[in-house]
Design a protein around this motif. Structure first.
Motif, PDB file in Angstrom:
ATOM      1  N   THR A   1       8.015   2.909  -5.225  1.00 25.26           N
ATOM      2  CA  THR A   1       7.300   3.727  -4.252  1.00 25.26           C
ATOM      3  C   THR A   1       7.711   5.189  -4.284  1.00 25.26           C
ATOM      4  OG1 THR A   1       7.159   1.762  -2.847  1.00 25.26           O
ATOM      5  CG2 THR A   1       6.750   3.898  -1.799  1.00 25.26           C
ATOM      6  N   PHE A   2       8.968   5.466  -4.619  1.00 24.13           N
ATOM      7  CA  PHE A   2       9.496   6.829  -4.467  1.00 24.13           C
ATOM      8  C   PHE A   2       9.657   7.582  -5.783  1.00 24.13           C
ATOM      9  CE2 PHE A   2      10.807   4.401  -0.758  1.00 24.13           C
ATOM     10  CZ  PHE A   2      10.405   5.247   0.280  1.00 24.13           C
ATOM     11  N   GLY A   3       9.061   7.079  -6.847  1.00 27.46           N
ATOM     12  CA  GLY A   3       9.104   7.800  -8.103  1.00 27.46           C
ATOM     13  C   GLY A   3      10.242   7.358  -9.001  1.00 27.46           C
ATOM     14  N   TRP A   4      10.581   8.225  -9.974  1.00 25.55           N
ATOM     15  CA  TRP A   4      11.479   7.814 -11.036  1.00 25.55           C
ATOM     16  C   TRP A   4      12.425   8.941 -11.454  1.00 25.55           C
ATOM     17  CZ3 TRP A   4       6.215   7.476 -10.893  1.00 25.55           C
ATOM     18  CH2 TRP A   4       5.674   6.191 -10.793  1.00 25.55           C
ATOM     19  N   GLY A   5      13.523   8.526 -12.055  1.00 27.39           N
ATOM     20  CA  GLY A   5      14.417   9.428 -12.749  1.00 27.39           C
ATOM     21  C   GLY A   5      14.934  10.574 -11.901  1.00 27.39           C
ATOM     22  N   ARG A  61       0.868  -1.181   0.000  1.00 31.67           N
ATOM     23  CA  ARG A  61       0.000   0.000   0.000  1.00 31.67           C
ATOM     24  C   ARG A  61       0.911   1.240   0.000  1.00 31.67           C
ATOM     25  NH1 ARG A  61      -3.208  -3.339  -1.116  1.00 31.67           N
ATOM     26  NH2 ARG A  61      -5.280  -3.731  -0.202  1.00 31.67           N
ATOM     27  N   SER A  62       1.485   1.521  -1.156  1.00 30.66           N
ATOM     28  CA  SER A  62       2.404   2.659  -1.263  1.00 30.66           C
ATOM     29  C   SER A  62       1.690   3.951  -0.917  1.00 30.66           C
ATOM     30  CB  SER A  62       2.968   2.743  -2.680  1.00 30.66           C
ATOM     31  OG  SER A  62       3.638   1.560  -3.026  1.00 30.66           O
ATOM     32  N   VAL A  63       2.368   4.808  -0.170  1.00 31.42           N
ATOM     33  CA  VAL A  63       1.742   6.059   0.271  1.00 31.42           C
ATOM     34  C   VAL A  63       1.494   6.997  -0.911  1.00 31.42           C
ATOM     35  CG1 VAL A  63       2.033   8.112   1.697  1.00 31.42           C
ATOM     36  CG2 VAL A  63       2.713   5.870   2.580  1.00 31.42           C
ATOM     37  N   ALA A  64       2.542   7.303  -1.680  1.00 28.62           N
ATOM     38  CA  ALA A  64       2.389   8.176  -2.856  1.00 28.62           C
ATOM     39  C   ALA A  64       1.823   7.335  -3.994  1.00 28.62           C
ATOM     40  CB  ALA A  64       3.720   8.798  -3.240  1.00 28.62           C
ATOM     41  N   ILE A  65       0.520   7.158  -3.974  1.00 28.26           N
ATOM     42  CA  ILE A  65      -0.122   6.115  -4.768  1.00 28.26           C
ATOM     43  C   ILE A  65      -0.108   6.393  -6.264  1.00 28.26           C
ATOM     44  CG2 ILE A  65      -2.485   7.011  -4.666  1.00 28.26           C
ATOM     45  CD1 ILE A  65      -1.249   3.344  -4.191  1.00 28.26           C
ATOM     46  N   ILE A  66       0.072   7.647  -6.666  1.00 27.49           N
ATOM     47  CA  ILE A  66       0.246   7.927  -8.096  1.00 27.49           C
ATOM     48  C   ILE A  66       1.640   8.510  -8.351  1.00 27.49           C
ATOM     49  CG2 ILE A  66      -2.170   8.083  -8.771  1.00 27.49           C
ATOM     50  CD1 ILE A  66      -2.053  11.079  -8.426  1.00 27.49           C
ATOM     51  N   GLY A  67       2.582   8.111  -7.508  1.00 22.68           N
ATOM     52  CA  GLY A  67       3.983   8.415  -7.771  1.00 22.68           C
ATOM     53  C   GLY A  67       4.384   9.857  -7.563  1.00 22.68           C
ATOM     54  N   GLY A  68       3.690  10.565  -6.695  1.00 23.03           N
ATOM     55  CA  GLY A  68       4.036  11.952  -6.467  1.00 23.03           C
ATOM     56  C   GLY A  68       3.508  12.853  -7.569  1.00 23.03           C
ATOM     57  N   GLN A  69       4.175  13.976  -7.767  1.00 28.70           N
ATOM     58  CA  GLN A  69       3.735  14.930  -8.775  1.00 28.70           C
ATOM     59  C   GLN A  69       4.038  14.418 -10.185  1.00 28.70           C
ATOM     60  OE1 GLN A  69       5.224  15.945  -5.867  1.00 28.70           O
ATOM     61  NE2 GLN A  69       3.174  16.503  -5.194  1.00 28.70           N
ATOM     62  N   PRO A  70       3.256  14.878 -11.174  1.00 27.39           N
ATOM     63  CA  PRO A  70       3.446  14.385 -12.541  1.00 27.39           C
ATOM     64  C   PRO A  70       4.747  14.855 -13.166  1.00 27.39           C
ATOM     65  CG  PRO A  70       1.874  16.203 -12.507  1.00 27.39           C
ATOM     66  CD  PRO A  70       2.148  15.847 -11.071  1.00 27.39           C
ATOM     67  N   HIS A  71       5.251  14.079 -14.101  1.00 26.49           N
ATOM     68  CA  HIS A  71       6.380  14.464 -14.935  1.00 26.49           C
ATOM     69  C   HIS A  71       5.839  15.141 -16.201  1.00 26.49           C
ATOM     70  CE1 HIS A  71       9.532  11.667 -13.031  1.00 26.49           C
ATOM     71  NE2 HIS A  71       8.421  11.467 -12.346  1.00 26.49           N
ATOM     72  N   ALA A  72       6.733  15.751 -16.963  1.00 19.68           N
ATOM     73  CA  ALA A  72       6.380  16.302 -18.266  1.00 19.68           C
ATOM     74  C   ALA A  72       7.603  16.261 -19.167  1.00 19.68           C
ATOM     75  CB  ALA A  72       5.875  17.743 -18.138  1.00 19.68           C
ATOM     76  N   PRO A  73       7.483  15.730 -20.377  1.00 18.83           N
ATOM     77  CA  PRO A  73       8.643  15.700 -21.284  1.00 18.83           C
ATOM     78  C   PRO A  73       9.026  17.102 -21.742  1.00 18.83           C
ATOM     79  CG  PRO A  73       6.652  14.941 -22.416  1.00 18.83           C
ATOM     80  CD  PRO A  73       6.285  15.097 -20.969  1.00 18.83           C
ATOM     81  N   ILE A  74      10.325  17.338 -21.842  1.00 23.89           N
ATOM     82  CA  ILE A  74      10.804  18.646 -22.284  1.00 23.89           C
ATOM     83  C   ILE A  74      10.869  18.718 -23.815  1.00 23.89           C
ATOM     84  CG2 ILE A  74      12.107  19.057 -20.178  1.00 23.89           C
ATOM     85  CD1 ILE A  74      14.639  18.208 -21.642  1.00 23.89           C
ATOM     86  N   ALA A  75      10.538  17.609 -24.486  1.00 20.65           N
ATOM     87  CA  ALA A  75      10.459  17.561 -25.946  1.00 20.65           C
ATOM     88  C   ALA A  75       9.465  16.469 -26.320  1.00 20.65           C
ATOM     89  CB  ALA A  75      11.829  17.264 -26.557  1.00 20.65           C
ATOM     90  N   ASP A  76       8.954  16.502 -27.527  1.00 21.97           N
ATOM     91  CA  ASP A  76       8.053  15.440 -27.989  1.00 21.97           C
ATOM     92  C   ASP A  76       8.766  14.097 -27.868  1.00 21.97           C
ATOM     93  OD1 ASP A  76       6.266  17.403 -28.599  1.00 21.97           O
ATOM     94  OD2 ASP A  76       6.411  17.185 -30.790  1.00 21.97           O
TER      95      ASP A  76
END
Length: 567
Positions: free
Chosen positions: A460-464, A388-403
């Motif tokens: 649980t703690f996000g990515w990249g 039952r991960s706390v940050a259930i949608i992985g924290g705040q959203p990412h956004a690509p800096i290019a297509d």
């Protein structure tokens, strides 16, 4: 008479012309609006065709009407299965969002392409309305005041560097001493007032971060800093979950943000607490810098670095406040989940006790030196973080800096891109019978173990480059506290007046981004008389060791007094 009659007809002709002109103007406006709507909807349909699969968006509202009233991560998991695609597109108003629902796709996009997915999208509610994002332009000269929402760039690198100076992986090992002592105090407090276990966890998590940040521990469960921090963090979490009611509807219709909060207070309800938190954290940091200028704490570091990086008040506030975001609400929620798992799945406890008795014994509690030998306990901790991960949608959203491109589909620059941790951690392929709490999943020799795209076995703690800055602190504290509480107590369901066990509901969780179990009663029974004595002895010693961090905060008292007067 004819002249008089002719002159009398002139006003009616003029009125007719005016009326006709008005109708023409209105028709032109309507035609322009319809034309703009058609052009905009054509744009949406073109993107819909190019992007990963998803429901057909409607004009203006997109797919917002399809959002459930709570826990949208479950809806996105089901939608992903229905569309047979781990990556899906869902339109929030006129803007597409990407939802990643399996570990391999998340790793491919957010880890392996970390340099591309390093930025943030425009976040109207969580960022702009709370002052953390000044502009929707990713090249803006003012990218924001908070690392969490900041667009990727030079200022983000400054904030990341300063954050690592406080809770980076190289720093958190220095905190093991007082983190261990605060963990001993948890066991001591549970021995005397087990019914207050939630308050004890919140005090512990807040105190560890407060010592790091301000050289001041939180010694009482009644300390107002706890209620303020938890309230601010939970409100922030609520403002991060997609929804179709205010204030989240601002994401669908950003134009509504131009309305006055004074005239439409019900639309802006809930945002004030987030703004108040910014003032609160600066007050704490400023006080620490003045009262203990020679003590090693994060607030002093920030004020020391202020001239070098030109840090504004709101930046110092956000950097100090993010410590709590990285380690207070999240850590306490994880420990509550741990207790729920013990109550719901008592069959996993004997194996933990056998290892603890063999490695540690009953005369002392576990220490950091035992970690390498506590193989099952480490697997237990990983399962707590996965189940039952706390940050259930992985924290705040990412956004690509290019297509970018995924499987022949296009993900446009700046698109809101979210990892659905619930779906990732409940994928039957990686985690068969995912709602069963089973630490054996993380034992290499176990038949329950499955391949996973990273060494930890969870996300649980996000990515990249946007991975949670407090990951090391949280994992370190969760290990020592879970190990100690498993060693100390038999954690069981509570009994009712008839002596029957009160059932627990493993799905009864809050709806915010940082979810936690709904309140439930339970029992903490010391496993032996020798263990009880060790808890008492170590708890008293820990309180003596932590005395150097005791002290009252005048600014906290002033802050709450002022806010009561203004309320």
């Amino acid at each position: 008479m004819a002249v008089i009659a002719s002159s009398m007809e002139l006003p009616s002709i003029s009125d007719a012309l005016s009326s006709r002109m008005l109708r023409l103007v209105l028709a032109l406006l309507v035609a322009t609006g319809v034309g703009a709507l058609i052009v905009d909807y054509a744009r949406m349909l073109r993107l819909h065709k190019k992007m990963p699969p998803g429901p057909l968006p409607l004009p203006i509202i997109g797919n917002t009407h399809l959002l459930p009233n709570s826990k949208p991560w479950i809806y996105f998991e089901e939608l992903s299965k229905r569309l047979n695609s781990p990556v899906i597109t869902f339109w929030i108003g006129r803007n597409p969002t990407i939802w990643i629902n399996d570990a391999w796709s998340a790793s491919e996009l957010l880890d392996k392409k970390a340099a591309i997915y390093a930025s943030r999208p425009r976040m109207v509610v969580f960022a702009e309305l709370t002052g953390m994002q000044q502009s929707s332009d990713v090249h803006a000269k003012k990218p924001g005041s908070n690392l969490v929402t900041m667009y990727y760039g030079d200022r983000w690198r400054v904030h990341r560097k300063l954050t690592h100076a406080g809770v980076g992986l190289q720093q958190v090992r220095k905190y093991r001493g007082f983190q261990n002592d605060e963990s001993r105090v948890i066991a001591y407090d549970l021995l005397h007032t087990p019914e207050k276990y939630v308050a004890h966890f919140e005090r512990y998590a807040t105190s560890v971060v407060s010592i790091i940040g301000f050289h001041r521990r939180v010694s009482s469960t009644e300390d107002p800093i706890i209620t303020e921090v938890i309230a601010v963090m939970q409100k922030a979490a609520e403002l991060n979950v997609p929804g179709k009611t205010f204030p989240m509807l601002f994401e669908t219709f950003p134009v509504l943000t131009r309305l006055s909060p004074t005239l439409f207070p019900w639309m802006f309800q809930g945002l004030g607490k987030r703004r108040r938190g910014q003032q609160f954290f600066y007050a704490l940091a400023e006080e620490a810098n003045k009262k203990t200028p020679d003590q090693p704490c994060y607030a002093n570091q920030l004020f020391e670095e202020r001239p070098k990086y030109g840090l504004r008040d709101d930046e110092i506030s956000s950097l100090a406040g993010n410590l709590f975001g990285a380690g207070s609400d999240t850590s306490s929620s994880t420990l509550i989940t741990f207790v729920l798992a013990c109550c719901a799945f008592p069959e996993v406890l004997p194996k933990a006790w056998e290892e603890l008795d063999r490695v540690v014994g009953h005369h002392r509690s576990p220490s950091w030196e035992d970690e390498t030998e506590l193989v099952y306990i480490k697997a237990f901790v990983k399962e707590v973080l996965r189940w039952r991960s706390v940050a259930i949608i992985g924290g705040q959203p990412h956004a690509p800096i290019a297509d970018d491109e995924w499987n022949g589909y296009t993900i446009p620059k700046g698109t809101w891109t979210q990892g659905n941790v619930w779906a990732i951690h409940h994928n039957e392929h990686e985690f068969p019978d995912p709602d069963r709490f089973n630490p054996d999943r993380f034992l290499k020799e176990s038949p329950d173990a499955r391949p996973f795209p990273n060494d930890k076995g969870y996300m649980t703690f996000g990515w990249g480059r946007r991975v949670c800055s407090g990951q090391g602190l949280a994992e370190q504290g969760t290990f020592i506290t879970v190990a100690r509480l498993l060693w100390a107590f038999n954690i069981q369901k509570a009994h009712d007046e008839q002596g029957d066990e009160i059932p627990v509901d493993i799905f009864a969780y809050t709806d915010g981004l940082n979810m936690r179990p709904q309140t439930f009663p339970c029992r903490f029974t010391p496993r032996s008389a020798e263990i009880r004595d060790a808890i008492e002895r170590e708890g008293r010693q820990a309180l003596e060791d932590l005395a150097i961090y005791e002290g009252e905060s005048e600014r906290v008292a002033e802050f709450f007094t002022r806010n009561k007067q203004e309320a």
